[in-house]
Write an enzyme that holds these catalytic residues in place. Structure first.
Site, PDB file in Angstrom:
ATOM      1  N   ASP A  55      91.607  -5.475  43.808  1.00  0.00           N
ATOM      2  CA  ASP A  55      92.948  -5.537  43.252  1.00  0.00           C
ATOM      3  C   ASP A  55      92.607  -5.321  41.681  1.00  0.00           C
ATOM      4  O   ASP A  55      91.897  -5.962  40.920  1.00  0.00           O
ATOM      5  CB  ASP A  55      93.315  -7.189  43.118  1.00  0.00           C
ATOM      6  CG  ASP A  55      94.779  -6.911  42.889  1.00  0.00           C
ATOM      7  OD1 ASP A  55      95.255  -5.865  42.725  1.00  0.00           O
ATOM      8  OD2 ASP A  55      95.462  -8.123  42.604  1.00  0.00           O
ATOM      9  N   TRP A 207      64.876  33.038  53.775  1.00  0.00           N
ATOM     10  CA  TRP A 207      64.280  33.260  54.971  1.00  0.00           C
ATOM     11  C   TRP A 207      62.606  33.049  54.803  1.00  0.00           C
ATOM     12  O   TRP A 207      62.239  32.959  53.609  1.00  0.00           O
ATOM     13  CB  TRP A 207      64.385  34.667  55.081  1.00  0.00           C
ATOM     14  CG  TRP A 207      63.440  35.386  56.340  1.00  0.00           C
ATOM     15  CD1 TRP A 207      63.611  35.307  57.728  1.00  0.00           C
ATOM     16  CD2 TRP A 207      62.140  35.854  56.122  1.00  0.00           C
ATOM     17  NE1 TRP A 207      62.574  36.006  58.285  1.00  0.00           N
ATOM     18  CE2 TRP A 207      61.732  36.264  57.592  1.00  0.00           C
ATOM     19  CE3 TRP A 207      61.316  36.345  54.833  1.00  0.00           C
ATOM     20  CZ2 TRP A 207      60.495  36.765  57.652  1.00  0.00           C
ATOM     21  CZ3 TRP A 207      60.180  36.807  55.426  1.00  0.00           C
ATOM     22  CH2 TRP A 207      59.671  37.169  56.653  1.00  0.00           C
ATOM     23  N   TRP A 485      68.339  33.345  71.753  1.00  0.00           N
ATOM     24  CA  TRP A 485      69.809  33.638  70.931  1.00  0.00           C
ATOM     25  C   TRP A 485      69.602  33.985  69.626  1.00  0.00           C
ATOM     26  O   TRP A 485      69.674  33.111  68.860  1.00  0.00           O
ATOM     27  CB  TRP A 485      70.956  32.593  71.406  1.00  0.00           C
ATOM     28  CG  TRP A 485      72.401  33.091  71.048  1.00  0.00           C
ATOM     29  CD1 TRP A 485      72.834  33.274  69.786  1.00  0.00           C
ATOM     30  CD2 TRP A 485      73.351  33.505  71.890  1.00  0.00           C
ATOM     31  NE1 TRP A 485      74.277  33.484  69.699  1.00  0.00           N
ATOM     32  CE2 TRP A 485      74.630  33.873  71.174  1.00  0.00           C
ATOM     33  CE3 TRP A 485      73.598  33.483  73.330  1.00  0.00           C
ATOM     34  CZ2 TRP A 485      75.725  34.158  71.660  1.00  0.00           C
ATOM     35  CZ3 TRP A 485      74.878  33.811  73.781  1.00  0.00           C
ATOM     36  CH2 TRP A 485      76.025  34.160  72.931  1.00  0.00           C
ATOM     37  N   ASP A 486      69.523  35.150  69.083  1.00  0.00           N
ATOM     38  CA  ASP A 486      69.180  35.352  67.662  1.00  0.00           C
ATOM     39  C   ASP A 486      70.401  35.761  67.009  1.00  0.00           C
ATOM     40  O   ASP A 486      71.562  35.887  67.542  1.00  0.00           O
ATOM     41  CB  ASP A 486      68.006  36.700  67.791  1.00  0.00           C
ATOM     42  CG  ASP A 486      67.262  36.393  66.425  1.00  0.00           C
ATOM     43  OD1 ASP A 486      67.617  35.824  65.506  1.00  0.00           O
ATOM     44  OD2 ASP A 486      66.252  37.313  66.294  1.00  0.00           O
ATOM     45  N   ASN A 488      70.764  37.811  63.137  1.00  0.00           N
ATOM     46  CA  ASN A 488      69.821  38.186  62.040  1.00  0.00           C
ATOM     47  C   ASN A 488      70.722  38.513  60.737  1.00  0.00           C
ATOM     48  O   ASN A 488      69.888  39.385  59.856  1.00  0.00           O
ATOM     49  CB  ASN A 488      69.078  39.116  62.525  1.00  0.00           C
ATOM     50  CG  ASN A 488      67.861  38.665  63.439  1.00  0.00           C
ATOM     51  OD1 ASN A 488      67.224  37.611  62.838  1.00  0.00           O
ATOM     52  ND2 ASN A 488      67.485  39.022  64.570  1.00  0.00           N
ATOM     53  N   ASP A 556      60.752  31.863  60.848  1.00  0.00           N
ATOM     54  CA  ASP A 556      60.184  33.097  61.241  1.00  0.00           C
ATOM     55  C   ASP A 556      58.675  32.974  60.455  1.00  0.00           C
ATOM     56  O   ASP A 556      57.812  33.779  60.689  1.00  0.00           O
ATOM     57  CB  ASP A 556      60.651  34.362  60.400  1.00  0.00           C
ATOM     58  CG  ASP A 556      61.413  34.950  61.610  1.00  0.00           C
ATOM     59  OD1 ASP A 556      61.517  34.282  62.808  1.00  0.00           O
ATOM     60  OD2 ASP A 556      62.405  35.873  61.298  1.00  0.00           O
TER      61      ASP A 556
HETATM   62  C1  DGJ Z   1      64.290  37.261  64.106  1.00  0.00           C
HETATM   63  C2  DGJ Z   1      63.715  36.130  64.732  1.00  0.00           C
HETATM   64  O1  DGJ Z   1      63.483  35.108  63.953  1.00  0.00           O
HETATM   65  C3  DGJ Z   1      62.256  36.670  65.545  1.00  0.00           C
HETATM   66  O2  DGJ Z   1      61.557  35.535  66.025  1.00  0.00           O
HETATM   67  C4  DGJ Z   1      62.338  37.826  66.365  1.00  0.00           C
HETATM   68  O3  DGJ Z   1      63.049  37.402  67.564  1.00  0.00           O
HETATM   69  C5  DGJ Z   1      63.247  39.187  65.597  1.00  0.00           C
HETATM   70  N1  DGJ Z   1      64.509  38.655  65.060  1.00  0.00           N
HETATM   71  C6  DGJ Z   1      63.368  39.968  66.590  1.00  0.00           C
HETATM   72  O4  DGJ Z   1      64.271  41.015  66.157  1.00  0.00           O
END
Ligand code: DGJ
Length: 735
Positions: A55, A207, A485-486, A488, A556
């Site tokens: 309050d 990355w 399944w990428d 990028n 990566d």
């Molecule tokens: C990015 C992925 O992180 C890699 O491991 C690989 O699959 C490449 N792409 C392939 O183009």
């Protein structure tokens, strides 16, 4: 006082107490109208007298604050913790909701109009979410708020788990008027904390540098992280924490917030002039607008909140269990995954059937269980400039078709897995020739390429259908038991040829709705396929993805030293069970660093284990070590994945990384020690282990030496740390 869990409602005072075993999230309806955020933190067994404690009406400052006068007492919104702060009523902190109404105004007043408490947890419209396995596991509270003037209804939806210290929250907005409402900001979670003595902890990166830990004291004003890239991204992760300045792995208050969403998000903390903090998360309001037509509902993503009074360690354990058991789903959830070998770093685009078969043959000999064929098997894909979208076999590389290779791999006793990048389209492709308008773009503007590719427009149903059907065809054409399944590239020119002008700012979110639908359909159609997500490494490592993917490629960067940072940072919010992690060639392709094969193996074992090289290139001695690694990994994977992980030493804080994994029954502990920078001036360091049975004796499998649990935890293992890149893996077994 009885210790309860679930949702208690004090009808007399209009207070909800959402109780988990150790925490309470308390909401009070002030004056029967305004939803106030009263408390989130250590458990309150009773909410007796709670409102009186809040309050606030004395003090000269109030003379200078805008007040709502229509309640029983003047009410200063800026001074009180709010459950759904809106714009326009004198609360100058960052709002959780903002909309524009048909008259052009942007002021909202959402007042309590009722609530419902029920057992269980509902699935969300269009959005993935955490789940329960039985209705007894959790209770859900829906609070209904209404804005009389605009006809907008808000439903605040909370679930309290009875045996986990987790609260989930999402909101939905329903247009009950006969006019359009434009939603501008729709946060999912928002808590007001009473002081600013916290550090903001978040996980930034790039990355090959995902989820680095950054910890800075809160300052007055707004501090936040976000993504406008169309994916949660490498750069900032949706997982954030507020931690007491003195919080460590073992002590101190820590609040965690994560979003079950993979697109543009924002998350942060706003410290106001009275040094109070608002912590929030949701869809990024930047360039977002949703046209909510009469009768329509908008569902926000879900936010997963954890409070720990025992530092980061406990918070991480709660998130780990929760993600493994109530975010991840499907056949593989509780299973140990096959040890895989991936040809990417072994061959890049340069392979044919025999080359892949030769990699698989050697791998089969040492006990690898799954051969993954990465990028380059389709269309005319001999480099990264072409063919995304053309998901038919590259006949130059695989003249006998996919099935011939799959059979060869299967005949070796291995499973076969395949790489896709389904959300993309190369400008040089059959698909682009046929459908140049199927990518995200803005008519008349240049289409910015990333890795020579454009992003398919998943806000369109026809594009989603195309992906589902094309992938289904490939997946049904051979015995494929795993897919990678990428994804990028970040999105640019986020616009759609399908949607009319006024819907363009919905496209980024509609894309996510489309993507989730595609993933959900494929997961349903092919429940026997293990799904690993990837986004140029770990660029979409978030809870939305883990509702579909069993695991995710963490980065990566496969260098064993860099990975210690990446996997440590990732472990704050995510379990080892979901972190794809492989042994790669030496010198490392990303850093040129030379590390021992066992360093690489031990780092990778603290994730979902695999190899990313041609084993034919290793020496006999190394192959022997690989054999041993695989044997060890098969034996210890349940401890790495299902046990508790303790960050004993973080590479972010010193010269070494020490991870400890303890099985739930405390019978086995694995201690991994990696020296990053030697300390000849301090050759022995003490490592205090955690989570052991203090009364038990543990025997070191390698040396036969035995120690008590209490000595290992309270005195600490004495370990040498005067050799650069030294490594050790101890297996301690309870006698
Ligand atoms: C990015 C992925 O992180 C890699 O491991 C690989 O699959 C490449 N792409 C392939 O183009």
């Amino acid at each position: 006082m009885a210790k309860t869990t679930g949702i208690q409602f004090d009808k007399e005072h209009n207070v909800f107490n959402l109780q988990t075993p150790g925490t309470s999230y308390v909401i009070g309806i002030y004056d029967g109208k305004i939803p106030m955020h009263v408390h989130y933190g250590k458990k309150l067994n009773s909410t007796y007298g709670i409102f009186d404690m809040l309050d606030r009406k004395e003090g000269q400052l109030f003379d200078y604050m805008p007040m709502s006068m229509e309640y029983s007492k003047p009410f200063a919104h800026n001074e009180h913790p709010q459950e759904l702060p809106v714009y326009g009523d004198g609360d100058y902190r960052t709002p959780a909701f903002h909309a524009q109404y048909a008259d052009g105004s942007t002021i909202t007043k959402l007042l309590y109009a009722g609530h419902k408490i029920y057992d269980g947890k509902p699935a969300l419209q269009d959005m993935p979410s955490a789940y329960v396995e039985s209705d007894e596991e959790a209770q859900t509270l829906e609070i209904y708020l209404e804005d009389e003037l605009s006809g907008l209804q808000a439903v605040l939806c909370y679930t309290a788990y009875r045996d986990r210290d987790v609260i989930t929250r999402s909101n939905r907005y329903i247009n009950k008027s006969d006019k359009l409402i434009k939603l501008l900001r729709v946060d999912s979670g928002c808590i007001d904390l009473p002081h600013m003595n916290f550090d903001f902890v978040h996980f930034y990166g790039n990355w090959a540098k995902e989820r680095m830990v950054e910890r800075t004291p809160l300052f007055r004003g707004l501090q936040s992280v976000d993504s406008t890239r169309g994916a949660s991204s490498h750069f900032q992760n949706p997982f954030i924490c507020l931690a007491a300045h003195d919080a460590t792995e073992e002590v101190g208050d820590v609040y965690g917030m994560n979003l079950v969403y993979s697109g543009n998000f924002h998350a942060g903390a706003f410290v106001d002039s009275m040094e109070k903090v608002r912590m929030f998360t949701g869809i990024n309001p930047f360039d977002f607008q949703w046209m909510l037509n009469p009768g329509e509902t908008f569902q926000t993503p879900e936010c997963v909140m954890v409070y720990s009074d025992e530092g980061f360690g406990k918070m991480s354990h709660i998130y780990h269990e929760f993600i493994k058991e109530r975010i991840c789903r499907g056949r593989f959830r509780d299973q140990e995954r096959p040890i895989l070998i991936n040809n990417w770093e072994a061959t890049y685009f340069d392979f044919d059937e025999d080359k892949i078969a030769a990699i698989a043959e050697k791998a089969a000999q040492v006990g690898v269980e799954l051969m993954v064929l990465d990028d380059g098997w389709f269309g005319k894909r001999n480099n990264d400039r072409t063919s995304l979208g053309d998901w038919f076999v590259n006949e130059e590389k695989l003249p006998k078709g996919l099935n011939s290779l799959v059979k060869r791999v299967n005949d070796l006793g291995m499973k076969f897995g395949l790489w896709f990048e389904p959300e993309m389209i190369s400008t040089v492709s059959e698909l682009y020739k046929a459908h140049p308008d199927w990518c995200l773009h803005v008519e008349g503007r240049v289409r910015t390429e990333g890795r020579y590719q454009l992003v398919l427009d998943l806000s369109r149903e026809d594009v989603c259908e195309y992906i589902i059907e094309t992938l289904s065809k490939v997946l049904s054409s051979a015995n494929i038991e795993y897919i990678k399944w990428d994804m990028n590239r970040s999105m640019t020119e986020i616009g759609s040829a399908f949607w009319s002008a006024e819907h363009q700012r919905e496209v980024a979110h509609r894309y996510m709705i489309g993507l989730y639908k595609v993933l959900g359909t494929l997961k349903e159609r092919f429940p026997h396929i293990l799904m690993e997500g990837c986004a140029g490494g770990g660029g979409r490592f978030d809870l939305g993805m883990f509702c579909y993917f069993d695991q995710f490629w963490t980065s990566d960067d496969t260098d064993a030293v860099e990975r210690q940072f990446i996997q440590t940072g990732t472990s704050y919010g995510y379990p080892t069970m979901v972190m794809g992690s492989h042994v790669s060639a030496c010198p490392n392709h990303q850093t040129s660093r030379i590390t021992d094969i066992n360093t690489r193996g031990y780092v990778a074992m603290a994730g979902q284990f695999g190899y990313e090289l041609d084993l034919n290139t290793l020496s006999e001695e190394e192959i022997e070590k690989v054999r041993e690694q695989i044997k060890l990994c098969k034996e210890l994977a349940p401890v790495f994945h299902k046990g508790d992980m303790h960050r004993i030493k973080s590479p972010f804080d010193g010269n070494m990384t020490v991870w400890e994994f303890v099985s739930k029954d405390q019978k086995i502990a694995i201690v991994e020690i990696f020296i990053i920078k030697c300390a000849p001036w301090n050759p022995y360091q003490s490592l205090k282990l955690r989570g052991l049975d203090p009364d038990a004796v543990y025997v070191d499998r390698n040396t036969g030496k035995s120690y008590t649990g209490e000595a290992l935890m309270y005195m600490g293992l004495q370990r040498r740390c005067d050799r650069d890149f030294g490594y050790e893996m101890l297996i301690l077994e309870k006698q």
